[in-house]
Design an enzyme around this catalytic site. Structure first.
Site, PDB file in Angstrom:
ATOM      1  N   GLN A 113     -18.005 -27.196 -70.922  1.00  0.00           N
ATOM      2  CA  GLN A 113     -19.257 -26.672 -70.769  1.00  0.00           C
ATOM      3  C   GLN A 113     -20.087 -27.657 -71.650  1.00  0.00           C
ATOM      4  OE1 GLN A 113     -19.571 -23.555 -68.851  1.00  0.00           O
ATOM      5  NE2 GLN A 113     -21.648 -24.445 -68.430  1.00  0.00           N
ATOM      6  N   LYS A 128     -18.772 -20.146 -73.872  1.00  0.00           N
ATOM      7  CA  LYS A 128     -18.115 -19.640 -72.855  1.00  0.00           C
ATOM      8  C   LYS A 128     -17.465 -18.258 -73.336  1.00  0.00           C
ATOM      9  CE  LYS A 128     -17.113 -19.906 -68.434  1.00  0.00           C
ATOM     10  NZ  LYS A 128     -18.009 -20.705 -67.303  1.00  0.00           N
ATOM     11  N   GLY A 167     -22.733 -15.600 -65.274  1.00  0.00           N
ATOM     12  CA  GLY A 167     -21.575 -15.392 -64.685  1.00  0.00           C
ATOM     13  C   GLY A 167     -20.478 -16.550 -64.384  1.00  0.00           C
ATOM     14  N   ASP A 168     -19.238 -15.909 -64.177  1.00  0.00           N
ATOM     15  CA  ASP A 168     -18.288 -16.881 -63.778  1.00  0.00           C
ATOM     16  C   ASP A 168     -17.273 -15.905 -63.116  1.00  0.00           C
ATOM     17  OD1 ASP A 168     -17.216 -19.616 -64.417  1.00  0.00           O
ATOM     18  OD2 ASP A 168     -15.394 -18.262 -64.661  1.00  0.00           O
ATOM     19  N   THR A 212     -24.237 -23.227 -57.437  1.00  0.00           N
ATOM     20  CA  THR A 212     -22.913 -24.378 -57.891  1.00  0.00           C
ATOM     21  C   THR A 212     -22.224 -24.518 -56.485  1.00  0.00           C
ATOM     22  OG1 THR A 212     -22.627 -22.867 -59.795  1.00  0.00           O
ATOM     23  CG2 THR A 212     -20.748 -23.986 -59.076  1.00  0.00           C
TER      24      THR A 212
HETATM   25  P1  NDP Z   1     -15.671 -15.524 -58.037  1.00  0.00           P
HETATM   26  O1  NDP Z   1     -15.080 -14.378 -58.929  1.00  0.00           O
HETATM   27  O2  NDP Z   1     -16.909 -15.069 -57.333  1.00  0.00           O
HETATM   28  O3  NDP Z   1     -14.459 -15.936 -56.876  1.00  0.00           O
HETATM   29  C1  NDP Z   1     -13.220 -16.511 -57.562  1.00  0.00           C
HETATM   30  C2  NDP Z   1     -12.336 -16.892 -56.207  1.00  0.00           C
HETATM   31  O4  NDP Z   1     -11.385 -17.480 -56.857  1.00  0.00           O
HETATM   32  C3  NDP Z   1     -11.966 -15.464 -55.642  1.00  0.00           C
HETATM   33  O5  NDP Z   1     -11.742 -15.772 -54.307  1.00  0.00           O
HETATM   34  C4  NDP Z   1     -10.724 -15.441 -56.242  1.00  0.00           C
HETATM   35  O6  NDP Z   1      -9.752 -14.702 -55.554  1.00  0.00           O
HETATM   36  C5  NDP Z   1     -10.134 -16.552 -56.565  1.00  0.00           C
HETATM   37  N1  NDP Z   1      -9.374 -16.763 -57.694  1.00  0.00           N
HETATM   38  C6  NDP Z   1      -9.878 -16.549 -58.835  1.00  0.00           C
HETATM   39  N2  NDP Z   1      -8.701 -16.563 -59.696  1.00  0.00           N
HETATM   40  C7  NDP Z   1      -7.789 -16.971 -59.103  1.00  0.00           C
HETATM   41  C8  NDP Z   1      -6.257 -17.290 -59.323  1.00  0.00           C
HETATM   42  N3  NDP Z   1      -5.737 -17.356 -60.577  1.00  0.00           N
HETATM   43  N4  NDP Z   1      -5.590 -17.896 -58.424  1.00  0.00           N
HETATM   44  C9  NDP Z   1      -5.964 -17.705 -57.027  1.00  0.00           C
HETATM   45  N5  NDP Z   1      -7.297 -17.791 -56.615  1.00  0.00           N
HETATM   46  C10 NDP Z   1      -7.932 -17.069 -57.718  1.00  0.00           C
HETATM   47  O7  NDP Z   1     -15.951 -16.628 -58.999  1.00  0.00           O
HETATM   48  P2  NDP Z   1     -16.838 -17.986 -58.813  1.00  0.00           P
HETATM   49  O8  NDP Z   1     -16.726 -18.277 -57.235  1.00  0.00           O
HETATM   50  O9  NDP Z   1     -18.152 -17.636 -59.532  1.00  0.00           O
HETATM   51  O10 NDP Z   1     -15.877 -19.188 -59.572  1.00  0.00           O
HETATM   52  C11 NDP Z   1     -15.064 -19.939 -58.927  1.00  0.00           C
HETATM   53  C12 NDP Z   1     -14.650 -21.024 -59.938  1.00  0.00           C
HETATM   54  O11 NDP Z   1     -15.897 -21.748 -60.056  1.00  0.00           O
HETATM   55  C13 NDP Z   1     -14.291 -20.940 -61.462  1.00  0.00           C
HETATM   56  O12 NDP Z   1     -13.213 -21.780 -61.923  1.00  0.00           O
HETATM   57  C14 NDP Z   1     -15.410 -21.021 -62.166  1.00  0.00           C
HETATM   58  O13 NDP Z   1     -15.310 -21.424 -63.473  1.00  0.00           O
HETATM   59  C15 NDP Z   1     -16.100 -22.154 -61.270  1.00  0.00           C
HETATM   60  N6  NDP Z   1     -17.703 -22.152 -61.571  1.00  0.00           N
HETATM   61  C16 NDP Z   1     -18.512 -21.346 -61.269  1.00  0.00           C
HETATM   62  C17 NDP Z   1     -19.742 -21.393 -61.451  1.00  0.00           C
HETATM   63  C18 NDP Z   1     -20.688 -20.152 -61.044  1.00  0.00           C
HETATM   64  O14 NDP Z   1     -21.933 -20.454 -61.003  1.00  0.00           O
HETATM   65  N7  NDP Z   1     -20.374 -18.973 -60.587  1.00  0.00           N
HETATM   66  C19 NDP Z   1     -20.178 -22.533 -62.124  1.00  0.00           C
HETATM   67  C20 NDP Z   1     -19.429 -23.524 -62.349  1.00  0.00           C
HETATM   68  C21 NDP Z   1     -18.165 -23.444 -62.059  1.00  0.00           C
HETATM   69  P3  NDP Z   1      -9.546 -12.946 -55.780  1.00  0.00           P
HETATM   70  O15 NDP Z   1     -10.644 -12.351 -55.615  1.00  0.00           O
HETATM   71  O16 NDP Z   1      -8.075 -12.606 -55.124  1.00  0.00           O
HETATM   72  O17 NDP Z   1      -9.321 -12.951 -57.240  1.00  0.00           O
END
Ligand code: NDP
Length: 447
Positions: A113, A128, A167-168, A212
């Site tokens: 970050q 974080k 969030g994340d 994002t």
């Molecule tokens: P969400 O919680 O909205 O969604 C996460 C998605 O990824 C879900 O479909 C989830 O499936 C899947 N997932 C999470 N962990 C795993 C795992 N260990 N194995 C397989 N699938 C997994 O999170 P975001 O969309 O916000 O975040 C997704 C990624 O983007 C992360 O790496 C985050 O750090 C990154 N990110 C997010 C930002 C944001 O603004 N939100 C900014 C920058 C980066 P399930 O529901 O089955 O767990």
């Protein structure tokens, strides 16, 4: 990706001081790998021991989060906040609620970050946090009670000028609302700028929800343009089906691409006609269902439990779920199947072996630090609006996001070129992000 002797010694020292934190080691190694030529040009960075200082968080808080479930039973989770670096501004970075969260994950994310936030060009430091709490299967009341208990500790170290969470994974607008409500109650202040990702009707920013995913597609679009290509007619796979994945799909589709596969942690859906985004939004944002239910509504689609999304041939891949989801094997398969571009919506979703395969194959490869920076950039825009008690339109905010992503692409490309690795945006992102923070740290004295 072998480090030179000087950098290897620093790396070994960091590994020894932070045992058992594999993801943090990986993130540090990637940054160090880019910095050899930077230290030659700027010897003052070594004199001031910037690398050792930057890889030691300024402050770390680990705390107990007790809460009661719907059966009135006591549950205990662990909360974390790692305030990594405040050279460029207040600490800024999201909160992740997922059972896999431990200190090593929070530190890798906080370390990344620092450089990501620097790349946005906005005045924000790096942090974080999160918890090993698993939101899956919990009722809304349980989530609220957990968020409230989490904030009872966190509030002491955050503030609009100090540290601004967001969030994340597992933390979206709903959780941000519960966290903000409890902060307000504890401090007796409506301090909108203390957290970002808020609902639009109480200080949130337009485009933050989309930022994002949209930003990642804008970044990949810049990469494609550099080779006179675009999204029209491209087959795209997007892992995950959360916030980042959904808005990646939306923008890819708007740009003329077709998203043929998405996933969650249980499996993969494939729909050669293109995944229907409205169904995904309804399932994931409203009903909180699993992705396998998609096939009940779209008969031509196929669901593969525990499937490997990267086995599906595509032109462009957007890993948008979690760290290390693209292994060396997956990268090889993607390259063999003709993938020309990868945009990392997730943080560090590609293993070092995978990244090397993409770079050697000449794939347009946008590392998370750069490609997914649109989220935090728009969070910083939310802070600006909160500070001036203003609210910009969707179009105005989206235009700013587009400009920021273009600038990030430019900065990464130029740094890669200047330091001898043209086209290598991994090195470019690390170098461009690092130099600004290093200079600010030197200017501020030994702190
Ligand atoms: P969400 O919680 O909205 O969604 C996460 C998605 O990824 C879900 O479909 C989830 O499936 C899947 N997932 C999470 N962990 C795993 C795992 N260990 N194995 C397989 N699938 C997994 O999170 P975001 O969309 O916000 O975040 C997704 C990624 O983007 C992360 O790496 C985050 O750090 C990154 N990110 C997010 C930002 C944001 O603004 N939100 C900014 C920058 C980066 P399930 O529901 O089955 O767990």
């Amino acid at each position: 990706m072998a480090l030179n002797e000087h950098l290897q010694a620093i790396y070994q020292d960091i590994v020894a001081r932070n045992p058992g934190e594999a993801e943090f080691h990986q993130a540090v190694h990637e940054v160090l790998d880019a910095l050899g030529p930077v230290l030659v040009k700027y010897p003052e960075f070594s004199e001031h021991k910037i690398l050792r200082r930057i890889s030691e968080p300024e402050r770390q808080l680990i705390f107990r989060v007790p809460w009661q479930n719907d059966k009135n039973q006591v549950e205990i989770n662990r909360g974390f906040r790692v305030q990594f670096n405040s050279a460029l501004g207040p600490y800024k970075g999201g909160l992740r609620f997922h059972p896999s969260v431990y200190l090593g994950i929070v530190k890798f994310l906080g370390f990344e970050q620092i450089f990501k936030n620097s790349l946005t060009g906005l005045p924000i430091g790096g942090a974080k946090g999160g918890s090993d709490f698993d939101p899956k299967g919990k009722s809304e009341s349980e989530i609220m009670r957990f968020c409230q208990s989490f904030m009872v500790e966190l509030w002491r170290i955050i503030g609009e000028h100090t540290d601004v969470p967001a969030g994340d994974i597992g933390v979206g607008t709903r959780e941000v609302g519960f966290l903000f409500g409890q902060y307000k109650r504890l401090t007796n202040k409506f301090e909108a700028g203390v957290i970002t990702g808020k609902g639009l009707y109480y200080g949130g920013s337009q485009v933050r929800t989309e930022a994002t995913g949209y930003g990642c597609v804008y970044f990949v679009n810049e990469m494609l343009k550099s080779r006179n290509l675009d999204f029209a007619g491209k087959k795209v796979t997007v892992s995950g089906s959360g916030n980042v994945a959904i808005y990646t799909h939306e923008k890819v589709t708007e740009f003329g691409g077709k998203v043929i596969a998405m996933s969650d942690s249980n499996g993969v859906i494939y729909d050669e006609k293109g995944i229907n985004l409205e169904t995904i939004k309804q399932f994931k944002e409203v009903e909180r269902r699993r992705i396998k239910d998609y096939c009940d509504h779209h008969k031509g689609a196929r669901y593969t439990p525990n499937g490997r999304i990267w086995d599906i041939p595509c032109d462009v891949a957007f890993p948008s779920a979690t760290q290390n989801e693209i292994t060396g094997r997956d990268a090889k398969t993607l390259v063999e199947n003709g993938c020309i571009a990868v945009g990392e919506g997730a943080n560090m979703p590609t293993t070092p072996e995978g990244a090397e395969i993409f770079l050697n194959a000449g794939v347009l490869y946008g590392p998370g630090k750069a490609a997914n920076a649109g989220g935090v950039a728009t969070s910083a825009l939310e802070m600006q609006q909160n500070a001036s008690r203003d609210a910009w339109t969707f179009e105005e905010t989206d235009k700013k996001l587009q400009d920021i992503m273009k600038n990030i692409f430019q900065a990464c490309s130029e740094a890669a070129e200047e330091f001898g690795s043209p086209g290598n945006l991994v090195k470019g992102a690390n170098i461009a992000g690092f130099i600004k923070v290093a200079r600010a740290m030197i200017s501020q004295g030994l702190i």
